[in-house]
Design an enzyme around this catalytic site. Structure first.
Site, PDB file in Angstrom:
ATOM      1  N   GLY A 174     -42.033   4.340  19.668  1.00 32.05           N
ATOM      2  CA  GLY A 174     -40.902   4.481  18.764  1.00 32.05           C
ATOM      3  C   GLY A 174     -41.157   5.509  17.688  1.00 32.05           C
ATOM      4  N   GLY A 175     -40.614   5.238  16.497  1.00 33.34           N
ATOM      5  CA  GLY A 175     -40.755   6.167  15.386  1.00 33.34           C
ATOM      6  C   GLY A 175     -42.189   6.429  14.996  1.00 33.34           C
ATOM      7  N   GLY A 207     -44.007  44.018  26.866  1.00 35.67           N
ATOM      8  CA  GLY A 207     -43.877  43.266  25.628  1.00 35.67           C
ATOM      9  C   GLY A 207     -45.021  42.299  25.400  1.00 35.67           C
ATOM     10  N   ALA A 208     -45.646  41.829  26.490  1.00 38.01           N
ATOM     11  CA  ALA A 208     -46.764  40.897  26.339  1.00 38.01           C
ATOM     12  C   ALA A 208     -47.949  41.574  25.650  1.00 38.01           C
ATOM     13  CB  ALA A 208     -47.185  40.356  27.701  1.00 38.01           C
TER      14      ALA A 208
END
Length: 534
Positions: free
Chosen positions: A189-190, A424-425
């Site tokens: 859960g939280g 771009g890498a």
């Protein structure tokens, strides 16, 4: 004296006519502390039967012997009804305080599953808040040993508010002090969001699980059947989700590795990582590197061997080893000082950057920058991974995270291009154009927009098509393109790399560069904070 029960001691202290000497009261107090520390024997036996240590046994393994200073040991929850009014154990299910790891102060809190299943209530949360506040005030690392059943249902919204206070403190401490979460049992859960906000998450196979909704709820809502380990076990989060950075087979090994990690980190963002004496010469030649990396850019090799060769004694602590394996992120030392290494891994997907690799490397770069850890980037990258799923999954957005992290980093940064660096890498892997301090290349490097084959097909498309022998013409033009634009010294001639170096000197060059950059300072424009890609 004979140990009394907690109820007997409380009645004795509360008696109006009790006039006891300080010595007697001190003896009773020591007995009370001993009783609280020992806990319920049957509950301890149940914990051990699950293959799990108790909270105090874990703290003892984490910290240097005899250094733990506990806070609020005698705290108890307020009687709230719903079956809790007659169950008010001291500590309220969490043990917290501080001690040392290799002589350096470290704060810790540990859920005690023997008490209310380690569930968090108002008093429990207040103790954690206390430890977190002390850690931030003292500027020292914080370690949480998680083994709890979530919010204490009987205390309602006050338990939920307790989690909110933890999350707020996690966020305030982010980038200020190292925060390490160790999962040693359930975390559902939280409660799972606190580890997700910290710098590192450790898990133990078979005994630790993390998930927002458990198997029963998932089956009820979606019809899917899954075990707790299949849903949120250590291997799932270490290899599939990327939530866990490390996974180990047992608690003892896990906590020993937590200690090792702490020795690599500074106490806080205003300090440097601790330097250690090193018997491995900084200028040690690495002749084996000449045989580790194949000249053929299409042949794979294990980049870990290269990383080990340049680090002190070949010792590295790899972060997220089992997730996004096409990039390596590791902590180690060069000349006795901590460095962070980011390296493409040709053994996995040829070392391309994809969504997960970009996210993994970006967060690691940010971590190193936050804690004054210099960055060494070893480049052998053919580009970003092409594909519809990558584009639809947001490779542009996720790739920009790595670009942002490097551009934002102010720590010393050194790039070494081992073999290929395309498109771009190449830019994203801490190139000169985005601010690396020093860039070096090995003599077989290829830095280009793309590989020669692809480039020739684009640039000379018409010439190849018009040729009487298209294939022979294409091969000839590929050679010419390589000779003109992809030879090892092209980038050096244009100042995009500082030098082309003998691979055997890589460690020595890195050590010298890092030593020079130790006093690096950067003036940044004033801003509240940046807005990095989501």
């Amino acid at each position: 004296m004979e140990t009394q029960t907690l109820e007997e001691l409380e009645e004795e202290f509360a008696a109006p006519d009790a006039v006891l000497s300080l010595r007697t009261r001190t003896a009773e107090l020591n007995g009370l502390h001993a009783t609280v520390a020992a806990g319920d024997a049957a509950a301890t036996e149940r914990q051990h039967a699950k293959g799990k240590l108790t909270a105090r046994e874990r703290v003892d393994l984490l910290l240097d012997p005899g250094t733990f200073q506990e806070v609020e040991q005698l705290r108890r929850h307020r009687a709230t009804g719903f079956g809790l009014e007659d169950r008010r154990p001291h500590t309220d299910g969490v043990v917290g305080g501080w001690g040392t790891v290799e002589g350096r102060t470290v704060f810790v809190y540990a859920h005690d599953f023997r008490i209310f299943g380690g569930a968090l209530g108002e008093a429990h949360a207040a103790k954690i808040h206390k430890v977190m506040d002390l850690a931030l005030a003292a500027g020292a690392p914080l370690v949480s040993l998680n083994d709890g059943a979530g919010a204490r249902i009987q205390e309602g919204v006050t338990a939920l508010a307790g989690y909110g206070g933890i999350f707020q403190r996690n966020t305030r401490a982010s980038g200020v002090i190292p925060q390490i979460s160790v999962m040693l049992g359930p975390c559902a859960g939280g409660a799972a969001y606190s580890p997700a906000l910290t710098d590192f998450v450790f898990m133990v196979r078979e005994t630790s699980q993390m998930f927002i909704t458990g198997p029963d709820v998932i089956q009820a809502v979606t019809g899917e059947q899954v075990t707790q380990n299949g849903l949120g076990g250590a291997d799932v989060h270490a290899g599939t989700s990327g939530v866990a950075h490390f996974a180990y087979d047992d608690e003892e090994t896990c906590l020993e590795e937590v200690r090792h990690l702490i020795t690599l980190l500074p106490a806080n963002s205003t300090e440097e990582p601790p330097a250690v004496a090193c018997d491995d010469p900084a200028d040690r030649p690495g002749d084996t590197l000449l045989d580790l990396v194949p000249a053929d850019p299409q042949r794979p090799y294990d980049m870990r061997h290269v990383v080990r060769e340049v680090l002190d004694d070949g010792d590295l602590m790899e972060v997220h080893e089992h997730w996004a394996g096409n990039v390596i992120c590791a902590l180690g030392r060069i000349d006795g000082r901590t460095v962070g290494v980011v390296a493409n891994q040709p053994m996995v997907l040829a070392g391309v950057l994809d969504i997960h690799a970009s996210e993994k490397a970006a967060r690691f770069v940010q971590l190193c920058d936050a804690f004054n850890i210099p960055l060494v980037t070893l480049v052998d990258v053919p580009g970003f991974l092409p594909g519809v799923d990558q584009e639809h999954g947001g490779i542009i957005r996720h790739g920009a995270k790595l670009l942002y992290a490097y551009c934002n980093a102010t720590v010393p940064r050194i790039q070494v291009i081992l073999r290929k660096a395309y498109g771009g890498a190449y830019i994203v892997m801490d190139s000169r154009s985005i601010g690396t301090d020093l860039s070096y290349a090995w003599p077989a490097n290829e830095i280009a927009v793309m590989g020669a084959e692809g480039a020739a097909n684009v640039v000379f498309r018409r010439q190849i098509a018009a040729s009487d022998d298209p294939e022979a013409t294409r091969q000839q033009l590929v050679k010419e393109y390589k000779a003109e634009l992809m030879h090892p010294y092209y980038a050096a001639e244009r100042g995009l790399v500082d030098d082309v170096i003998d691979p055997a000197r890589t460690r020595a060059v890195l050590a010298a560069g890092l030593a020079m950059l130790r006093t690096k300072t950067v003036a940044l424009p004033h801003r509240k904070h940046g807005n990095q890609p989501a």
